[in-house]
Design a protein around this motif. Sequence first.
Motif, PDB file in Angstrom:
ATOM      1  N   LYS A   1      68.646   5.286  23.090  1.00 50.51           N
ATOM      2  CA  LYS A   1      68.119   5.344  21.738  1.00 50.51           C
ATOM      3  C   LYS A   1      66.650   4.959  21.773  1.00 50.51           C
ATOM      4  O   LYS A   1      66.285   3.893  22.262  1.00 50.51           O
ATOM      5  N   ILE A   2      65.803   5.840  21.264  1.00 51.45           N
ATOM      6  CA  ILE A   2      64.358   5.611  21.281  1.00 51.45           C
ATOM      7  C   ILE A   2      63.849   5.248  19.897  1.00 51.45           C
ATOM      8  O   ILE A   2      63.185   4.226  19.719  1.00 51.45           O
ATOM      9  N   ALA A   3      64.152   6.090  18.912  1.00 50.93           N
ATOM     10  CA  ALA A   3      63.684   5.816  17.555  1.00 50.93           C
ATOM     11  C   ALA A   3      64.365   4.572  17.000  1.00 50.93           C
ATOM     12  O   ALA A   3      65.508   4.259  17.345  1.00 50.93           O
ATOM     13  N   PHE A   4      63.625   3.844  16.157  1.00 49.22           N
ATOM     14  CA  PHE A   4      64.116   2.635  15.492  1.00 49.22           C
ATOM     15  C   PHE A   4      64.401   1.501  16.467  1.00 49.22           C
ATOM     16  O   PHE A   4      65.254   0.648  16.213  1.00 49.22           O
ATOM     17  N   THR A   5      63.685   1.518  17.598  1.00 50.92           N
ATOM     18  CA  THR A   5      63.756   0.450  18.591  1.00 50.92           C
ATOM     19  C   THR A   5      62.338   0.168  19.082  1.00 50.92           C
ATOM     20  O   THR A   5      61.412   0.970  18.843  1.00 50.92           O
ATOM     21  N   PRO A   6      62.115  -0.945  19.793  1.00 51.96           N
ATOM     22  CA  PRO A   6      60.791  -1.183  20.377  1.00 51.96           C
ATOM     23  C   PRO A   6      60.338  -0.085  21.326  1.00 51.96           C
ATOM     24  O   PRO A   6      59.130   0.133  21.490  1.00 51.96           O
ATOM     25  N   ILE A   7      61.275   0.625  21.941  1.00 46.99           N
ATOM     26  CA  ILE A   7      60.891   1.730  22.821  1.00 46.99           C
ATOM     27  C   ILE A   7      60.179   2.819  22.024  1.00 46.99           C
ATOM     28  O   ILE A   7      59.199   3.409  22.487  1.00 46.99           O
ATOM     29  N   GLY A   8      60.656   3.081  20.831  1.00 51.75           N
ATOM     30  CA  GLY A   8      59.990   4.058  19.977  1.00 51.75           C
ATOM     31  C   GLY A   8      58.580   3.617  19.619  1.00 51.75           C
ATOM     32  O   GLY A   8      57.669   4.452  19.520  1.00 51.75           O
ATOM     33  N   ILE A   9      58.387   2.320  19.415  1.00 52.88           N
ATOM     34  CA  ILE A   9      57.035   1.814  19.136  1.00 52.88           C
ATOM     35  C   ILE A   9      56.127   2.078  20.330  1.00 52.88           C
ATOM     36  O   ILE A   9      54.970   2.497  20.166  1.00 52.88           O
ATOM     37  N   VAL A  10      56.633   1.850  21.534  1.00 56.26           N
ATOM     38  CA  VAL A  10      55.839   2.106  22.737  1.00 56.26           C
ATOM     39  C   VAL A  10      55.449   3.580  22.818  1.00 56.26           C
ATOM     40  O   VAL A  10      54.306   3.922  23.143  1.00 56.26           O
ATOM     41  N   PHE A  11      56.379   4.474  22.501  1.00 58.62           N
ATOM     42  CA  PHE A  11      56.083   5.906  22.528  1.00 58.62           C
ATOM     43  C   PHE A  11      54.966   6.241  21.543  1.00 58.62           C
ATOM     44  O   PHE A  11      54.048   7.011  21.868  1.00 58.62           O
ATOM     45  N   ALA A  12      55.027   5.677  20.351  1.00 59.28           N
ATOM     46  CA  ALA A  12      53.989   5.945  19.357  1.00 59.28           C
ATOM     47  C   ALA A  12      52.633   5.421  19.818  1.00 59.28           C
ATOM     48  O   ALA A  12      51.599   6.089  19.651  1.00 59.28           O
ATOM     49  N   LEU A  13      52.607   4.244  20.413  1.00 60.07           N
ATOM     50  CA  LEU A  13      51.339   3.664  20.870  1.00 60.07           C
ATOM     51  C   LEU A  13      50.791   4.405  22.079  1.00 60.07           C
ATOM     52  O   LEU A  13      49.573   4.473  22.262  1.00 60.07           O
ATOM     53  N   ILE A  14      51.663   4.943  22.904  1.00 63.91           N
ATOM     54  CA  ILE A  14      51.187   5.777  24.021  1.00 63.91           C
ATOM     55  C   ILE A  14      50.473   7.010  23.473  1.00 63.91           C
ATOM     56  O   ILE A  14      49.421   7.421  23.979  1.00 63.91           O
ATOM     57  N   PHE A  15      51.050   7.598  22.435  1.00 60.17           N
ATOM     58  CA  PHE A  15      50.454   8.803  21.851  1.00 60.17           C
ATOM     59  C   PHE A  15      49.059   8.524  21.300  1.00 60.17           C
ATOM     60  O   PHE A  15      48.124   9.289  21.541  1.00 60.17           O
ATOM     61  N   VAL A  16      48.899   7.425  20.556  1.00 61.13           N
ATOM     62  CA  VAL A  16      47.605   7.163  19.919  1.00 61.13           C
ATOM     63  C   VAL A  16      46.597   6.545  20.883  1.00 61.13           C
ATOM     64  O   VAL A  16      45.387   6.593  20.633  1.00 61.13           O
ATOM     65  N   GLY A  17      47.050   5.962  21.995  1.00 60.14           N
ATOM     66  CA  GLY A  17      46.138   5.271  22.895  1.00 60.14           C
ATOM     67  C   GLY A  17      45.687   6.062  24.106  1.00 60.14           C
ATOM     68  O   GLY A  17      44.698   5.684  24.751  1.00 60.14           O
ATOM     69  N   LEU A  18      46.373   7.163  24.427  1.00 62.59           N
ATOM     70  CA  LEU A  18      46.028   7.927  25.623  1.00 62.59           C
ATOM     71  C   LEU A  18      44.580   8.419  25.636  1.00 62.59           C
ATOM     72  O   LEU A  18      43.908   8.340  26.673  1.00 62.59           O
ATOM     73  N   PRO A  19      44.038   8.948  24.541  1.00 67.23           N
ATOM     74  CA  PRO A  19      42.654   9.456  24.596  1.00 67.23           C
ATOM     75  C   PRO A  19      41.628   8.387  24.958  1.00 67.23           C
ATOM     76  O   PRO A  19      40.600   8.710  25.570  1.00 67.23           O
ATOM     77  N   PHE A  20      41.880   7.136  24.628  1.00 68.29           N
ATOM     78  CA  PHE A  20      40.919   6.089  24.945  1.00 68.29           C
ATOM     79  C   PHE A  20      40.749   5.932  26.453  1.00 68.29           C
ATOM     80  O   PHE A  20      39.636   5.736  26.951  1.00 68.29           O
ATOM     81  N   VAL A  21      41.849   6.022  27.185  1.00 71.88           N
ATOM     82  CA  VAL A  21      41.778   5.890  28.639  1.00 71.88           C
ATOM     83  C   VAL A  21      41.154   7.129  29.262  1.00 71.88           C
ATOM     84  O   VAL A  21      40.263   7.038  30.111  1.00 71.88           O
ATOM     85  N   VAL A  22      41.606   8.300  28.842  1.00 66.02           N
ATOM     86  CA  VAL A  22      41.112   9.544  29.438  1.00 66.02           C
ATOM     87  C   VAL A  22      39.611   9.700  29.215  1.00 66.02           C
ATOM     88  O   VAL A  22      38.853   9.976  30.146  1.00 66.02           O
ATOM     89  N   ARG A  23      39.164   9.517  27.981  1.00 69.68           N
ATOM     90  CA  ARG A  23      37.751   9.729  27.661  1.00 69.68           C
ATOM     91  C   ARG A  23      36.851   8.636  28.222  1.00 69.68           C
ATOM     92  O   ARG A  23      35.636   8.836  28.348  1.00 69.68           O
ATOM     93  N   THR A  24      37.405   7.494  28.578  1.00 73.33           N
ATOM     94  CA  THR A  24      36.603   6.450  29.214  1.00 73.33           C
ATOM     95  C   THR A  24      36.465   6.675  30.701  1.00 73.33           C
ATOM     96  O   THR A  24      35.394   6.446  31.283  1.00 73.33           O
ATOM     97  N   VAL A  25      37.528   7.139  31.334  1.00 75.29           N
ATOM     98  CA  VAL A  25      37.522   7.315  32.789  1.00 75.29           C
ATOM     99  C   VAL A  25      36.922   8.648  33.199  1.00 75.29           C
ATOM    100  O   VAL A  25      36.261   8.755  34.241  1.00 75.29           O
ATOM    101  N   GLN A  26      37.105   9.667  32.392  1.00 76.23           N
ATOM    102  CA  GLN A  26      36.689  11.020  32.761  1.00 76.23           C
ATOM    103  C   GLN A  26      35.208  11.143  33.117  1.00 76.23           C
ATOM    104  O   GLN A  26      34.877  11.741  34.145  1.00 76.23           O
ATOM    105  N   PRO A  27      34.271  10.587  32.341  1.00 78.47           N
ATOM    106  CA  PRO A  27      32.852  10.718  32.728  1.00 78.47           C
ATOM    107  C   PRO A  27      32.522  10.038  34.045  1.00 78.47           C
ATOM    108  O   PRO A  27      31.666  10.526  34.802  1.00 78.47           O
ATOM    109  N   ILE A  28      33.193   8.933  34.346  1.00 78.16           N
ATOM    110  CA  ILE A  28      32.935   8.247  35.617  1.00 78.16           C
ATOM    111  C   ILE A  28      33.447   9.087  36.778  1.00 78.16           C
ATOM    112  O   ILE A  28      32.807   9.171  37.845  1.00 78.16           O
TER     113      ILE A  28
END
Length: 285
Positions: free
Chosen positions: A142-169
């Motif tokens: 079970k993913i939704a309505f659990t802390p695992i679902g929260i992690v999935f949502a935060l992965i979605f919104v946080g991925l661009p920060f890592v990619v766009r920071t590392v990519q130019p280097i």
Amino acid sequence: MTARTASLWQFRQPSVIPGFGLALGVTLSWLILIILIPLSGLAWRSSALGWPTFWALATDQRTVNALRISFGTAFAAALVNVVFGVILAWVLVRYRFPGKRVIDAMVDLPFALPTAVAGIALTTLYAPNGWIGSLLAPLGIKIAFTPIGIVFALIFVGLPFVVRTVQPIMEEIDKEVEEAAATLGANRFQTIRRVLLPGLAPAVLTGFALAFARGVGEYGSVIFIAGNLPYISEIAPLLIVIRLEEFNYPAATAIAAVMLVISFAMLLIINTIQAWSRRRYGYGA
């Protein structure tokens, strides 16, 4: 004129770009109005509660659980984003393949997409009756309505920060460096660990800090998939809103103050490690 006086006058010499004084004044004024005054107001309201009252509100079991869920899920999501964000940035920089530009543009989708829309979409996918959730439900997952679902949502919104920071280097690292390491007998793992990662470490830590900070304060994409069950999947930002709706301003102030202190401490630690990495390996100075 003494050497000390001359050194003091060095600061007042005209710059190549004019308007330094005006730019500095606008910057400091904006910093004070947008950041320092609100944070000072929060600190003042917290101090007005008194230490016994503040401690009782901050150590309430529901508050502690909400803080643990918020910071724990944000930390886990940031770690996942570091791993897969670095891999994704490497693929986008080092390889050419059909649809590369489409994937590169999709990385920025969480920046443009309203967080509430992202939360609804993720809930539709991972709910027990959703497209993916219905496939996982017979397996007892079970993913939704659990802390695992929260992690999935935060992965979605946080991925661009890592990619766009590392990519130019990554784009600045010449392939000749990897080829030179290979000619000296280094295998691929040694090349990554001893040649590439030291140069990427400051950028990776910066991306981690940005993704973590975004995850701690995320609200819109989380409340739909979290289920908001007290002591189970209730995040601290939601608890602050609940306390405000209850007109319990002291409790909301205490929770916000604790989040501020913990976030500042963790970001200070991350920035310290980042500065040490830059001094240690000589990159990003």
